[in-house]
Motif scaffolding. Structure first.
Motif, PDB file in Angstrom:
ATOM      1  N   MET A  93       0.810  -1.214   0.000  1.00  0.00           N
ATOM      2  CA  MET A  93       0.000   0.000   0.000  1.00  0.00           C
ATOM      3  C   MET A  93       0.851   1.276   0.000  1.00  0.00           C
ATOM      4  SD  MET A  93      -2.840  -1.525  -0.087  1.00  0.00           S
ATOM      5  CE  MET A  93      -3.970  -0.137   0.047  1.00  0.00           C
ATOM      6  N   GLY A  94       2.161   1.133   0.149  1.00  0.00           N
ATOM      7  CA  GLY A  94       3.017   2.309   0.103  1.00  0.00           C
ATOM      8  C   GLY A  94       3.860   2.472   1.350  1.00  0.00           C
ATOM      9  N   ASN A  95       4.686   3.500   1.349  1.00  0.00           N
ATOM     10  CA  ASN A  95       5.555   3.827   2.463  1.00  0.00           C
ATOM     11  C   ASN A  95       4.917   4.945   3.280  1.00  0.00           C
ATOM     12  OD1 ASN A  95       8.082   5.644   3.526  1.00  0.00           O
ATOM     13  ND2 ASN A  95       8.546   3.462   3.576  1.00  0.00           N
ATOM     14  N   TYR A  96       4.833   4.757   4.594  1.00  0.00           N
ATOM     15  CA  TYR A  96       4.154   5.709   5.454  1.00  0.00           C
ATOM     16  C   TYR A  96       5.066   6.179   6.576  1.00  0.00           C
ATOM     17  CZ  TYR A  96      -0.283   4.584   3.208  1.00  0.00           C
ATOM     18  OH  TYR A  96      -1.284   4.444   2.300  1.00  0.00           O
ATOM     19  N   TYR A  97       4.760   7.366   7.051  1.00  0.00           N
ATOM     20  CA  TYR A  97       5.473   7.978   8.165  1.00  0.00           C
ATOM     21  C   TYR A  97       4.625   7.726   9.417  1.00  0.00           C
ATOM     22  CZ  TYR A  97       7.720  11.930  10.683  1.00  0.00           C
ATOM     23  OH  TYR A  97       8.393  12.742  11.575  1.00  0.00           O
ATOM     24  N   ALA A  98       5.071   6.800  10.263  1.00  0.00           N
ATOM     25  CA  ALA A  98       4.288   6.408  11.439  1.00  0.00           C
ATOM     26  C   ALA A  98       4.776   7.162  12.667  1.00  0.00           C
ATOM     27  CB  ALA A  98       4.402   4.909  11.671  1.00  0.00           C
ATOM     28  N   VAL A  99       3.841   7.746  13.354  1.00  0.00           N
ATOM     29  CA  VAL A  99       4.185   8.522  14.546  1.00  0.00           C
ATOM     30  C   VAL A  99       3.081   8.324  15.586  1.00  0.00           C
ATOM     31  CG1 VAL A  99       3.070  10.593  13.612  1.00  0.00           C
ATOM     32  CG2 VAL A  99       4.784  10.831  15.400  1.00  0.00           C
ATOM     33  N   PRO A 100       3.422   8.124  16.856  1.00  0.00           N
ATOM     34  CA  PRO A 100       2.386   7.953  17.879  1.00  0.00           C
ATOM     35  C   PRO A 100       1.643   9.259  18.122  1.00  0.00           C
ATOM     36  CG  PRO A 100       4.534   8.107  18.903  1.00  0.00           C
ATOM     37  CD  PRO A 100       4.778   8.048  17.426  1.00  0.00           C
ATOM     38  N   LYS A 101       0.450   9.141  18.659  1.00  0.00           N
ATOM     39  CA  LYS A 101      -0.304  10.350  18.982  1.00  0.00           C
ATOM     40  C   LYS A 101       0.406  11.120  20.077  1.00  0.00           C
ATOM     41  CE  LYS A 101      -3.350   8.694  22.674  1.00  0.00           C
ATOM     42  NZ  LYS A 101      -4.754   8.594  23.128  1.00  0.00           N
ATOM     43  N   VAL A 102       0.138  12.399  20.155  1.00  0.00           N
ATOM     44  CA  VAL A 102       0.742  13.241  21.189  1.00  0.00           C
ATOM     45  C   VAL A 102       0.140  12.871  22.540  1.00  0.00           C
ATOM     46  CG1 VAL A 102       1.151  15.585  21.988  1.00  0.00           C
ATOM     47  CG2 VAL A 102       1.087  15.102  19.534  1.00  0.00           C
ATOM     48  N   LEU A 109       1.443  12.021  27.051  1.00  0.00           N
ATOM     49  CA  LEU A 109       2.502  11.936  28.045  1.00  0.00           C
ATOM     50  C   LEU A 109       2.991  10.495  28.068  1.00  0.00           C
ATOM     51  CD1 LEU A 109       1.030  14.091  30.964  1.00  0.00           C
ATOM     52  CD2 LEU A 109       2.676  14.780  29.218  1.00  0.00           C
ATOM     53  N   SER A 110       4.058  10.226  27.327  1.00  0.00           N
ATOM     54  CA  SER A 110       4.591   8.868  27.211  1.00  0.00           C
ATOM     55  C   SER A 110       6.048   8.930  26.779  1.00  0.00           C
ATOM     56  CB  SER A 110       3.779   8.057  26.200  1.00  0.00           C
ATOM     57  OG  SER A 110       3.954   8.572  24.893  1.00  0.00           O
ATOM     58  N   SER A 111       6.731   7.797  26.844  1.00  0.00           N
ATOM     59  CA  SER A 111       8.148   7.752  26.481  1.00  0.00           C
ATOM     60  C   SER A 111       8.376   7.995  25.001  1.00  0.00           C
ATOM     61  CB  SER A 111       8.741   6.396  26.877  1.00  0.00           C
ATOM     62  OG  SER A 111       8.053   5.338  26.223  1.00  0.00           O
ATOM     63  N   SER A 112       7.349   7.771  24.170  1.00  0.00           N
ATOM     64  CA  SER A 112       7.482   7.970  22.725  1.00  0.00           C
ATOM     65  C   SER A 112       6.996   9.336  22.264  1.00  0.00           C
ATOM     66  CB  SER A 112       6.712   6.880  21.975  1.00  0.00           C
ATOM     67  OG  SER A 112       5.335   6.939  22.280  1.00  0.00           O
ATOM     68  N   SER A 113       6.518  10.127  23.200  1.00  0.00           N
ATOM     69  CA  SER A 113       5.989  11.439  22.826  1.00  0.00           C
ATOM     70  C   SER A 113       6.541  12.500  23.772  1.00  0.00           C
ATOM     71  CB  SER A 113       4.457  11.412  22.834  1.00  0.00           C
ATOM     72  OG  SER A 113       3.917  12.634  22.408  1.00  0.00           O
ATOM     73  N   VAL A 114       5.738  13.010  24.675  1.00  0.00           N
ATOM     74  CA  VAL A 114       6.188  14.015  25.638  1.00  0.00           C
ATOM     75  C   VAL A 114       6.577  13.282  26.920  1.00  0.00           C
ATOM     76  CG1 VAL A 114       5.613  16.153  26.829  1.00  0.00           C
ATOM     77  CG2 VAL A 114       4.596  15.666  24.606  1.00  0.00           C
ATOM     78  N   ASN A 115       7.859  13.013  27.062  1.00  0.00           N
ATOM     79  CA  ASN A 115       8.371  12.169  28.143  1.00  0.00           C
ATOM     80  C   ASN A 115       8.800  13.041  29.318  1.00  0.00           C
ATOM     81  OD1 ASN A 115       9.256   9.961  29.569  1.00  0.00           O
ATOM     82  ND2 ASN A 115      11.152   9.720  28.423  1.00  0.00           N
ATOM     83  N   ASP A 158      -2.987  25.276   9.937  1.00  0.00           N
ATOM     84  CA  ASP A 158      -3.684  24.782  11.127  1.00  0.00           C
ATOM     85  C   ASP A 158      -3.244  25.487  12.405  1.00  0.00           C
ATOM     86  OD1 ASP A 158      -5.661  23.001  10.530  1.00  0.00           O
ATOM     87  OD2 ASP A 158      -4.362  21.249  10.498  1.00  0.00           O
ATOM     88  N   SER A 159      -2.044  26.016  12.400  1.00  0.00           N
ATOM     89  CA  SER A 159      -1.475  26.514  13.646  1.00  0.00           C
ATOM     90  C   SER A 159      -2.296  27.648  14.251  1.00  0.00           C
ATOM     91  CB  SER A 159      -0.046  27.002  13.399  1.00  0.00           C
ATOM     92  OG  SER A 159       0.563  27.332  14.613  1.00  0.00           O
ATOM     93  N   LEU A 160      -2.393  27.619  15.566  1.00  0.00           N
ATOM     94  CA  LEU A 160      -3.199  28.550  16.363  1.00  0.00           C
ATOM     95  C   LEU A 160      -4.686  28.408  16.074  1.00  0.00           C
ATOM     96  CD1 LEU A 160      -1.089  31.823  16.607  1.00  0.00           C
ATOM     97  CD2 LEU A 160      -1.233  29.903  18.190  1.00  0.00           C
ATOM     98  N   ARG A 161      -5.044  27.347  15.353  1.00  0.00           N
ATOM     99  CA  ARG A 161      -6.448  26.998  15.183  1.00  0.00           C
ATOM    100  C   ARG A 161      -6.712  25.669  15.878  1.00  0.00           C
ATOM    101  NH1 ARG A 161      -7.314  29.477  10.456  1.00  0.00           N
ATOM    102  NH2 ARG A 161      -5.786  28.133   9.444  1.00  0.00           N
ATOM    103  N   SER A 162      -5.762  24.744  15.697  1.00  0.00           N
ATOM    104  CA  SER A 162      -5.875  23.410  16.283  1.00  0.00           C
ATOM    105  C   SER A 162      -4.494  22.765  16.260  1.00  0.00           C
ATOM    106  CB  SER A 162      -6.884  22.573  15.485  1.00  0.00           C
ATOM    107  OG  SER A 162      -7.051  21.293  16.062  1.00  0.00           O
ATOM    108  N   SER A 163      -4.347  21.632  16.941  1.00  0.00           N
ATOM    109  CA  SER A 163      -3.100  20.858  16.941  1.00  0.00           C
ATOM    110  C   SER A 163      -1.905  21.674  17.418  1.00  0.00           C
ATOM    111  CB  SER A 163      -2.825  20.298  15.537  1.00  0.00           C
ATOM    112  OG  SER A 163      -3.870  19.464  15.104  1.00  0.00           O
ATOM    113  N   PHE A 164      -2.151  22.598  18.330  1.00  0.00           N
ATOM    114  CA  PHE A 164      -1.092  23.432  18.899  1.00  0.00           C
ATOM    115  C   PHE A 164      -0.923  23.013  20.356  1.00  0.00           C
ATOM    116  CE2 PHE A 164       0.765  27.159  20.855  1.00  0.00           C
ATOM    117  CZ  PHE A 164       1.634  27.655  19.888  1.00  0.00           C
ATOM    118  N   TYR A 165       0.137  22.247  20.630  1.00  0.00           N
ATOM    119  CA  TYR A 165       0.303  21.614  21.934  1.00  0.00           C
ATOM    120  C   TYR A 165       1.242  22.393  22.849  1.00  0.00           C
ATOM    121  CZ  TYR A 165      -2.196  17.465  20.407  1.00  0.00           C
ATOM    122  OH  TYR A 165      -3.175  16.598  19.975  1.00  0.00           O
TER     123      TYR A 165
END
Length: 211
Positions: free
Chosen positions: A32-41, A43-49, A140-147
Protein backbone atom coordinates in the motif's frame (compact mmCIF):
# COMPACT_ATOMS: atom_id res chain seq x y z
CA UNK A 1 10.19 17.39 6.56
CA UNK A 2 12.10 14.88 8.71
CA UNK A 3 15.38 16.11 7.20
CA UNK A 4 14.51 19.75 7.83
CA UNK A 5 13.51 19.13 11.44
CA UNK A 6 16.46 16.89 12.30
CA UNK A 7 19.23 18.57 10.31
CA UNK A 8 18.29 22.19 9.65
CA UNK A 9 16.53 22.91 12.92
CA UNK A 10 18.69 20.35 14.80
CA UNK A 11 15.60 19.33 16.75
CA UNK A 12 14.83 15.90 18.11
CA UNK A 13 13.74 16.51 21.68
CA UNK A 14 10.33 16.24 23.27
CA UNK A 15 9.54 19.92 22.88
CA UNK A 16 9.44 19.75 19.10
CA UNK A 17 8.73 16.35 17.55
CA UNK A 18 7.48 12.87 18.49
CA UNK A 19 9.44 9.70 17.84
CA UNK A 20 8.73 8.41 14.36
CA UNK A 21 9.48 5.57 11.95
CA UNK A 22 9.01 4.91 8.25
CA UNK A 23 7.06 1.74 7.49
CA UNK A 24 6.16 -0.26 4.37
CA UNK A 25 2.48 -1.11 4.66
CA UNK A 26 1.01 -4.34 3.30
CA UNK A 27 -2.67 -5.29 3.52
CA UNK A 28 -3.61 -8.82 2.39
CA UNK A 29 -0.12 -9.08 0.87
CA UNK A 30 -0.77 -6.01 -1.27
CA UNK A 31 1.79 -3.22 -0.94
CA UNK A 32 0.00 0.00 0.00
CA UNK A 33 3.02 2.31 0.10
CA UNK A 34 5.56 3.83 2.46
CA UNK A 35 4.15 5.71 5.45
CA UNK A 36 5.47 7.98 8.17
CA UNK A 37 4.29 6.41 11.44
CA UNK A 38 4.19 8.52 14.55
CA UNK A 39 2.39 7.95 17.88
CA UNK A 40 -0.30 10.35 18.98
CA UNK A 41 0.74 13.24 21.19
CA UNK A 42 0.55 12.11 24.81
CA UNK A 43 2.50 11.94 28.04
CA UNK A 44 4.59 8.87 27.21
CA UNK A 45 8.15 7.75 26.48
CA UNK A 46 7.48 7.97 22.73
CA UNK A 47 5.99 11.44 22.83
CA UNK A 48 6.19 14.01 25.64
CA UNK A 49 8.37 12.17 28.14
CA UNK A 50 8.15 14.11 31.41
CA UNK A 51 9.14 13.18 34.95
CA UNK A 52 6.82 15.17 37.20
CA UNK A 53 3.79 13.56 38.81
CA UNK A 54 1.93 16.80 38.02
CA UNK A 55 2.80 16.81 34.32
CA UNK A 56 0.05 18.06 32.04
CA UNK A 57 -0.47 18.23 28.27
CA UNK A 58 -2.83 20.82 26.75
CA UNK A 59 -3.92 21.58 23.19
CA UNK A 60 -5.10 24.86 21.73
CA UNK A 61 -8.02 23.55 19.67
CA UNK A 62 -10.57 25.97 18.29
CA UNK A 63 -11.85 23.37 15.84
CA UNK A 64 -12.87 20.39 18.00
CA UNK A 65 -12.95 21.65 21.57
CA UNK A 66 -16.63 20.72 21.90
CA UNK A 67 -15.67 17.05 21.66
CA UNK A 68 -13.42 17.30 24.72
CA UNK A 69 -14.50 16.81 28.31
CA UNK A 70 -12.33 19.51 29.90
CA UNK A 71 -11.69 22.86 28.23
CA UNK A 72 -11.63 26.60 28.84
CA UNK A 73 -11.90 29.81 26.83
CA UNK A 74 -8.87 32.07 27.28
CA UNK A 75 -9.55 35.52 28.70
CA UNK A 76 -7.84 37.78 26.16
CA UNK A 77 -7.43 36.08 22.77
CA UNK A 78 -10.57 33.93 23.20
CA UNK A 79 -8.95 30.65 22.21
CA UNK A 80 -10.22 27.26 23.34
CA UNK A 81 -7.74 25.08 25.23
CA UNK A 82 -8.42 21.45 26.08
CA UNK A 83 -6.88 18.96 28.49
CA UNK A 84 -5.23 16.14 26.51
CA UNK A 85 -3.29 14.16 29.10
CA UNK A 86 -2.27 14.23 32.75
CA UNK A 87 -0.23 12.03 35.09
CA UNK A 88 -2.07 13.14 38.21
CA UNK A 89 -5.28 12.15 39.96
CA UNK A 90 -5.70 15.86 40.73
CA UNK A 91 -5.75 16.71 37.02
CA UNK A 92 -8.59 19.20 37.42
CA UNK A 93 -6.51 21.24 39.85
CA UNK A 94 -3.51 20.97 37.54
CA UNK A 95 -5.60 22.09 34.57
CA UNK A 96 -6.86 25.07 36.58
CA UNK A 97 -3.25 25.95 37.36
CA UNK A 98 -2.40 25.79 33.66
CA UNK A 99 -5.44 27.95 32.88
CA UNK A 100 -4.34 30.66 35.33
CA UNK A 101 -0.81 30.67 33.96
CA UNK A 102 -1.97 30.71 30.33
CA UNK A 103 -4.33 33.62 30.94
CA UNK A 104 -1.42 35.45 32.54
CA UNK A 105 0.61 34.86 29.37
CA UNK A 106 -2.08 36.54 27.28
CA UNK A 107 -2.42 39.35 29.81
CA UNK A 108 1.34 39.98 29.84
CA UNK A 109 1.47 40.01 26.03
CA UNK A 110 -1.32 42.57 25.88
CA UNK A 111 0.39 44.70 28.54
CA UNK A 112 3.87 44.17 27.00
CA UNK A 113 5.06 42.89 30.36
CA UNK A 114 7.82 40.77 28.85
CA UNK A 115 9.84 40.26 32.00
CA UNK A 116 6.80 38.73 33.68
CA UNK A 117 6.01 36.72 30.55
CA UNK A 118 9.40 35.06 30.39
CA UNK A 119 8.97 33.84 33.96
CA UNK A 120 6.02 31.65 32.97
CA UNK A 121 6.57 30.95 29.23
CA UNK A 122 9.44 29.09 27.56
CA UNK A 123 9.93 31.77 24.90
CA UNK A 124 12.55 29.84 22.96
CA UNK A 125 10.20 26.87 22.48
CA UNK A 126 7.55 29.26 21.17
CA UNK A 127 10.02 30.91 18.79
CA UNK A 128 11.29 27.62 17.35
CA UNK A 129 7.72 26.40 16.98
CA UNK A 130 6.94 29.54 15.01
CA UNK A 131 9.91 28.96 12.68
CA UNK A 132 8.73 25.44 11.86
CA UNK A 133 5.11 26.50 11.36
CA UNK A 134 6.04 29.44 9.15
CA UNK A 135 8.53 27.42 7.09
CA UNK A 136 5.93 24.71 6.44
CA UNK A 137 3.04 27.17 5.79
CA UNK A 138 0.88 25.19 8.19
CA UNK A 139 -2.50 26.93 8.21
CA UNK A 140 -3.68 24.78 11.13
CA UNK A 141 -1.47 26.51 13.65
CA UNK A 142 -3.20 28.55 16.36
CA UNK A 143 -6.45 27.00 15.18
CA UNK A 144 -5.88 23.41 16.28
CA UNK A 145 -3.10 20.86 16.94
CA UNK A 146 -1.09 23.43 18.90
CA UNK A 147 0.30 21.61 21.93
CA UNK A 148 1.76 22.88 25.19
CA UNK A 149 2.88 21.19 28.38
CA UNK A 150 4.05 21.76 31.93
CA UNK A 151 6.18 19.34 33.96
CA UNK A 152 4.69 20.21 37.33
CA UNK A 153 2.87 23.10 38.93
CA UNK A 154 5.92 25.36 39.14
CA UNK A 155 7.15 24.74 35.60
CA UNK A 156 6.90 27.23 32.76
CA UNK A 157 4.52 26.55 29.88
CA UNK A 158 6.47 24.96 27.02
CA UNK A 159 5.28 24.82 23.39
CA UNK A 160 5.35 21.50 21.53
CA UNK A 161 5.57 18.99 20.15
CA UNK A 162 4.73 19.93 16.56
CA UNK A 163 1.78 18.02 15.12
CA UNK A 164 -0.62 17.70 12.19
CA UNK A 165 0.94 18.90 8.94
CA UNK A 166 -1.60 17.35 6.57
CA UNK A 167 -2.37 20.78 5.09
CA UNK A 168 1.21 22.07 5.32
CA UNK A 169 3.71 22.68 2.53
CA UNK A 170 1.01 23.87 0.14
CA UNK A 171 -1.02 20.64 0.34
CA UNK A 172 -4.11 22.65 1.23
CA UNK A 173 -4.40 26.42 1.16
CA UNK A 174 -7.03 28.35 3.06
CA UNK A 175 -6.44 31.32 0.78
CA UNK A 176 -3.78 33.14 2.77
CA UNK A 177 -0.31 32.76 4.17
CA UNK A 178 -0.18 32.32 7.92
CA UNK A 179 2.10 35.37 7.88
CA UNK A 180 -1.12 37.37 7.51
CA UNK A 181 -1.99 36.89 11.17
CA UNK A 182 1.38 36.18 12.78
CA UNK A 183 2.66 39.79 12.96
CA UNK A 184 -0.32 41.04 14.97
CA UNK A 185 1.26 42.42 18.15
CA UNK A 186 -1.36 41.06 20.55
CA UNK A 187 -1.03 37.37 19.70
CA UNK A 188 1.16 34.48 20.79
CA UNK A 189 3.21 34.42 17.60
CA UNK A 190 3.01 38.19 17.22
CA UNK A 191 4.89 38.53 20.48
CA UNK A 192 7.61 36.16 19.25
CA UNK A 193 8.01 37.86 15.87
CA UNK A 194 7.79 41.49 16.91
CA UNK A 195 8.73 41.86 20.54
CA UNK A 196 10.72 38.91 21.83
CA UNK A 197 14.37 39.22 22.76
CA UNK A 198 15.22 36.41 20.34
CA UNK A 199 16.54 36.78 16.81
CA UNK A 200 14.77 34.43 14.39
CA UNK A 201 17.12 33.44 11.58
CA UNK A 202 15.42 31.79 8.61
CA UNK A 203 18.71 31.22 6.78
CA UNK A 204 20.09 28.95 9.47
CA UNK A 205 16.76 28.10 11.12
CA UNK A 206 18.08 29.19 14.47
CA UNK A 207 16.80 31.10 17.47
CA UNK A 208 19.42 33.25 19.17
CA UNK A 209 18.94 35.53 22.21
CA UNK A 210 19.63 39.15 21.31
CA UNK A 211 22.50 40.50 23.37
Amino acid sequence: FEYIVDNEFSINDIEKINNYEYIDLYIDRKYMGNYYAVPKVSLSSSSVNLNGDKAILVELDNSYYKDERFSFLSDTFKDHLVLKDSESESFKEDFDNFKSKYNLIEKYIEEKNYSGLEEILDVESMAIHYLIIEFSSNDDSLRSSFYMYMDGLNDKIHVGPIWDFDIGFGDVSLGKSISVFIPKPNSLFGYVVLDTGYELNFDSFSVVPVA
